[in-house]
Design an enzyme around this catalytic site. Structure first.
Site, PDB file in Angstrom:
ATOM      1  N   ASN A 145       0.797  -1.241  -0.002  1.00 16.03           N
ATOM      2  CA  ASN A 145       0.016  -0.043   0.078  1.00 16.03           C
ATOM      3  C   ASN A 145       0.916   1.188   0.274  1.00 16.03           C
ATOM      4  OD1 ASN A 145       0.618   0.972   2.848  1.00 16.03           O
ATOM      5  ND2 ASN A 145      -0.399  -1.115   3.095  1.00 16.03           N
ATOM      6  N   ASP A 170      -4.294  -6.328   5.396  1.00 16.39           N
ATOM      7  CA  ASP A 170      -5.084  -7.220   6.057  1.00 16.39           C
ATOM      8  C   ASP A 170      -5.053  -8.770   5.476  1.00 16.39           C
ATOM      9  OD1 ASP A 170      -5.987  -5.205   7.721  1.00 16.39           O
ATOM     10  OD2 ASP A 170      -7.695  -4.493   6.195  1.00 16.39           O
ATOM     11  N   LYS A 228       7.964 -16.945 -10.991  1.00 13.23           N
ATOM     12  CA  LYS A 228       7.290 -15.846 -11.341  1.00 13.23           C
ATOM     13  C   LYS A 228       5.861 -16.365 -12.155  1.00 13.23           C
ATOM     14  CE  LYS A 228       7.873 -11.813 -14.195  1.00 13.23           C
ATOM     15  NZ  LYS A 228       8.518 -11.284 -15.394  1.00 13.23           N
ATOM     16  N   ASP A 284      -3.793  -9.801  13.448  1.00 14.73           N
ATOM     17  CA  ASP A 284      -3.857  -8.382  13.747  1.00 14.73           C
ATOM     18  C   ASP A 284      -3.068  -8.201  14.772  1.00 14.73           C
ATOM     19  OD1 ASP A 284      -4.566  -5.798  15.007  1.00 14.73           O
ATOM     20  OD2 ASP A 284      -6.365  -5.799  13.753  1.00 14.73           O
ATOM     21  N   ILE A 285      -1.723  -7.645  14.557  1.00 15.06           N
ATOM     22  CA  ILE A 285      -0.655  -7.502  15.458  1.00 15.06           C
ATOM     23  C   ILE A 285      -1.060  -6.893  16.725  1.00 15.06           C
ATOM     24  CG2 ILE A 285       1.651  -6.685  15.735  1.00 15.06           C
ATOM     25  CD1 ILE A 285       2.036  -7.065  12.809  1.00 15.06           C
ATOM     26  N   LYS A 291     -12.925   0.831  16.495  1.00 17.97           N
ATOM     27  CA  LYS A 291     -11.467   0.110  16.483  1.00 17.97           C
ATOM     28  C   LYS A 291     -10.921   0.240  17.977  1.00 17.97           C
ATOM     29  CE  LYS A 291     -10.444   0.444  12.226  1.00 17.97           C
ATOM     30  NZ  LYS A 291      -9.708   0.974  10.770  1.00 17.97           N
ATOM     31  N   LYS A 341     -10.560  -3.492  19.585  1.00 10.84           N
ATOM     32  CA  LYS A 341      -9.233  -4.056  19.982  1.00 10.84           C
ATOM     33  C   LYS A 341      -8.732  -3.580  21.358  1.00 10.84           C
ATOM     34  CE  LYS A 341      -7.602  -3.172  15.226  1.00 10.84           C
ATOM     35  NZ  LYS A 341      -6.658  -3.290  14.121  1.00 10.84           N
TER      36      LYS A 341
HETATM   37  O1  C5P Z   1      -8.463  -2.505  11.779  1.00 12.04           O
HETATM   38  P1  C5P Z   1      -7.275  -1.755  10.994  1.00 12.04           P
HETATM   39  O2  C5P Z   1      -6.496  -2.456  10.176  1.00 12.04           O
HETATM   40  O3  C5P Z   1      -8.121  -0.596  10.455  1.00 12.04           O
HETATM   41  O4  C5P Z   1      -6.450  -1.102  12.239  1.00 12.04           O
HETATM   42  C1  C5P Z   1      -5.339  -0.409  12.114  1.00 12.04           C
HETATM   43  C2  C5P Z   1      -4.580  -0.236  13.437  1.00 12.04           C
HETATM   44  O5  C5P Z   1      -4.291  -1.691  13.728  1.00 12.04           O
HETATM   45  C3  C5P Z   1      -3.405   0.277  13.071  1.00 12.04           C
HETATM   46  O6  C5P Z   1      -2.694   0.784  14.404  1.00 12.04           O
HETATM   47  C4  C5P Z   1      -2.467  -0.971  12.443  1.00 12.04           C
HETATM   48  O7  C5P Z   1      -1.115  -0.797  12.872  1.00 12.04           O
HETATM   49  C5  C5P Z   1      -2.854  -1.855  13.168  1.00 12.04           C
HETATM   50  N1  C5P Z   1      -2.786  -3.376  12.451  1.00 12.04           N
HETATM   51  C6  C5P Z   1      -2.096  -4.292  12.910  1.00 12.04           C
HETATM   52  N2  C5P Z   1      -2.133  -5.644  12.389  1.00 12.04           N
HETATM   53  C7  C5P Z   1      -3.005  -5.914  11.366  1.00 12.04           C
HETATM   54  C8  C5P Z   1      -3.904  -4.726  11.133  1.00 12.04           C
HETATM   55  C9  C5P Z   1      -3.705  -3.405  11.645  1.00 12.04           C
HETATM   56  O8  C5P Z   1      -1.321  -4.055  14.083  1.00 12.04           O
HETATM   57  N3  C5P Z   1      -2.915  -7.070  10.641  1.00 12.04           N
END
Ligand code: C5P
Length: 398
Positions: free
Chosen positions: A210, A279, A289, A306-307, A337, A341
């Site tokens: 991105n 995501d 390739k 989701d870290i 969010k 979270k």
């Molecule tokens: O749910 P969303 O992706 O919009 O949330 C954004 C927040 O979550 C940001 O702080 C991003 O760094 C974190 N995030 C993460 N791991 C992911 C997706 C988002 O840590 N896979």
């Protein structure tokens, strides 16, 4: 940039070739809004003349202990009164020795001894002069006396040798001065951030990513460092330079980022997920390739972990902060969010205002509600976010 508006800085220039960089430093300080008073030693003026510094600072230059211009005739007292900092660049081995021993035989040495403001020195000398025990003893003494020692850097020297002793570049010294003048509400705290995009490989040459530049993450890393914290950044692919003193772990994919975060997590007080983590990743990256054909190509994607949510859910979770970059309905999504979270704080912005650019306009969402911050350069916005976090963690320090 006007980071130093309303501040007066005294720049002392002693006799080294690096004095030419002091001219650029004065220009940067003036551009940032500071009033700059330059004091030159006799040896300093052999390298760059007073006329240059006078033109760049737009103020008189000081060279003589017996200068009669101040009403009381005491330039050595008046120059640092009310100054935010005194910076010696370049600082020769001789001048460092004077400072370490409290000698006061010219205007600059005397005003350093008479000052009440913070003192920073940027050493500049030949490698052997720097490494020699007397210089090392003097530098240790200055550090013990609370003087900030900026550099020196290693590299090619005017004498033709290579090694430690080169003065930092003007922009680096400028950054250190700005850092030194910031309040330190997070001294002793450890902060872990993620920054930049992730890159999810499709095959050896292609991938899903991105447009996150990493600017906001690195601006925050610098703002946390300037607030006194010990900072580690786990960065996806980005060209952003690492702020001095910040530890950096480079990663590519979301899975790499998760592993690096979990490894760096023990002992952290604050975790900020600034990275635009993909995501989804290709369910399986092709070893070779992918060849084109006329038939449509379907990609199978798997959800990434989701870290931030994972870190925030741990029983030993640090203070966790998330970012929400949205294209619409910012308040509803950002607050949603924060709750889903289980975060104390979410920094929300509309993608049109922030992603990839130099500036940002953000609103902070916490248990007390929405707090819009003044829009501005990412570093200025980052400093406001850091002071909000510091106030939430310890209201007494701010
Ligand atoms: O749910 P969303 O992706 O919009 O949330 C954004 C927040 O979550 C940001 O702080 C991003 O760094 C974190 N995030 C993460 N791991 C992911 C997706 C988002 O840590 N896979």
């Amino acid at each position: 940039m006007t980071e130093l508006s309303g501040k007066r800085i005294v720049v002392g220039v002693t006799g080294g070739v690096a004095a030419y960089k002091a001219a650029e430093l004065v220009r940067l300080l003036v551009k940032a809004g500071a009033a700059v008073d330059v004091a030159l030693t006799a040896a300093g003026s052999r390298f760059v003349g007073a006329a240059t510094f006078q033109a760049l600072s737009g103020r008189p230059v000081w060279t003589d202990l017996w200068d009669a211009r101040p009403d009381n005739g005491m330039a050595h007292i008046e120059l640092t009164r009310g100054a935010a900092a005194c910076v010696i660049a370049p600082a020769t081995a001789d001048f460092i020795a004077k400072l370490a021993h409290g000698l006061a035989d010219d205007l600059l040495a005397t005003l350093c001894l008479a000052r009440a403001c913070p003192l920073l020195v940027a050493p500049a000398m030949n490698r052997q002069m720097w490494e020699n025990p007397p210089t090392q003893r003097n530098i240790a003494q200055l550090r013990a006396d609370g003087v900030g020692v900026l550099g020196p850097a290693s590299g090619e020297q005017a004498c033709g040798e290579e090694g430690l002793g080169r003065m930092l570049e003007a922009a680096e010294i400028f950054e250190e001065i700005v850092a030194a003048l910031q309040p330190k509400p997070l001294a002793g705290r450890r902060v872990l951030l993620t920054a930049g995009p992730t890159f999810e490989a499709l095959d050896p040459v292609r991938g899903i990513t991105n447009s996150s530049s990493g600017r906001m993450g690195f601006a925050l890393a610098r703002a946390f460092r300037d607030a006194g914290a010990d900072v580690t950044v786990v960065a996806g692919p980005t060209e952003m330079p690492t702020p001095r003193g910040v530890a950096r772990v480079d990663v590519v994919s979301a899975l790499d980022m998760r592993a690096a975060v979990l490894q760096a997590l023990p002992g952290q007080h604050i975790f900020v997920g600034v990275a635009a983590v993909a995501d989804y990743r290709p369910a399986a990256a092709a070893a070779d390739k992918i060849k084109k054909s006329a038939a449509p190509l379907t990609l199978q994607l798997a959800a990434n972990p989701d870290i931030l949510a994972e870190v925030a859910a741990r029983p030993d979770a640090p203070f966790c902060v998330g970012f929400a970059a949205e294209s619409r309905d910012l308040a509803a999504y950002a607050e949603g969010k924060r709750q889903s979270k289980k975060l104390p704080l979410v920094v929300g912005n509309l993608v049109a205002d922030g992603l990839g650019g130099e500036t940002n306009a953000v609103t902070l969402f916490d248990a007390k509600g929405a707090h819009p911050l003044p829009p501005g350069e990412k570093l200025a916005v980052a400093r406001d976010i850091v002071s909000h976090i510091a106030a939430m963690i310890d209201p007494c320090t701010v």
